[in-house]
Design a protein around this motif. Sequence first.
Motif, PDB file in Angstrom:
ATOM      1  N   THR A  16      22.424  45.702 107.412  1.00  0.00           N
ATOM      2  CA  THR A  16      22.529  46.315 106.099  1.00  0.00           C
ATOM      3  C   THR A  16      23.608  47.372 106.130  1.00  0.00           C
ATOM      4  OG1 THR A  16      20.827  47.950 106.626  1.00  0.00           O
ATOM      5  CG2 THR A  16      20.095  45.923 105.581  1.00  0.00           C
ATOM      6  N   GLY A  18      24.564  50.068 103.235  1.00  0.00           N
ATOM      7  CA  GLY A  18      24.279  50.479 101.872  1.00  0.00           C
ATOM      8  C   GLY A  18      23.304  49.496 101.252  1.00  0.00           C
ATOM      9  N   ASP A  19      23.640  48.938 100.097  1.00  0.00           N
ATOM     10  CA  ASP A  19      22.768  47.975  99.435  1.00  0.00           C
ATOM     11  C   ASP A  19      23.137  46.534  99.751  1.00  0.00           C
ATOM     12  OD1 ASP A  19      25.144  47.991  98.071  1.00  0.00           O
ATOM     13  OD2 ASP A  19      24.246  48.041  96.076  1.00  0.00           O
ATOM     14  N   LYS A  20      24.080  46.304 100.665  1.00  0.00           N
ATOM     15  CA  LYS A  20      24.468  44.953 101.048  1.00  0.00           C
ATOM     16  C   LYS A  20      23.649  44.494 102.246  1.00  0.00           C
ATOM     17  CE  LYS A  20      29.137  45.326  99.359  1.00  0.00           C
ATOM     18  NZ  LYS A  20      30.550  45.116  99.623  1.00  0.00           N
ATOM     19  N   ILE A  21      23.187  43.240 102.203  1.00  0.00           N
ATOM     20  CA  ILE A  21      22.413  42.654 103.299  1.00  0.00           C
ATOM     21  C   ILE A  21      23.153  41.431 103.800  1.00  0.00           C
ATOM     22  CG2 ILE A  21      20.253  41.552 103.966  1.00  0.00           C
ATOM     23  CD1 ILE A  21      18.871  43.185 101.816  1.00  0.00           C
TER      24      ILE A  21
END
Length: 74
Positions: A16, A18-21
Amino acid sequence: MELQRQKLSLGKFFLTKGDKIMKVVTAAIIIDNDRVFIARRKDGNIKGKWEFPGGKLEENETYEECLKGRFTRS
């Protein structure tokens, strides 16, 4: 922002940022005497397609173990 390795509910690992997976996978490009090793998919939605050997990282597996396991599993 730093990448963090974490396990999600399905037992797979993701990175991950930030908000990216992102799924954690390994792959190898093996060249020997001007030949490149690739494998043909046996199943799934890309059955019959060619790819470099590799796979998804499993729980408690190092990157090296993940890649090595793809050469020993049938």
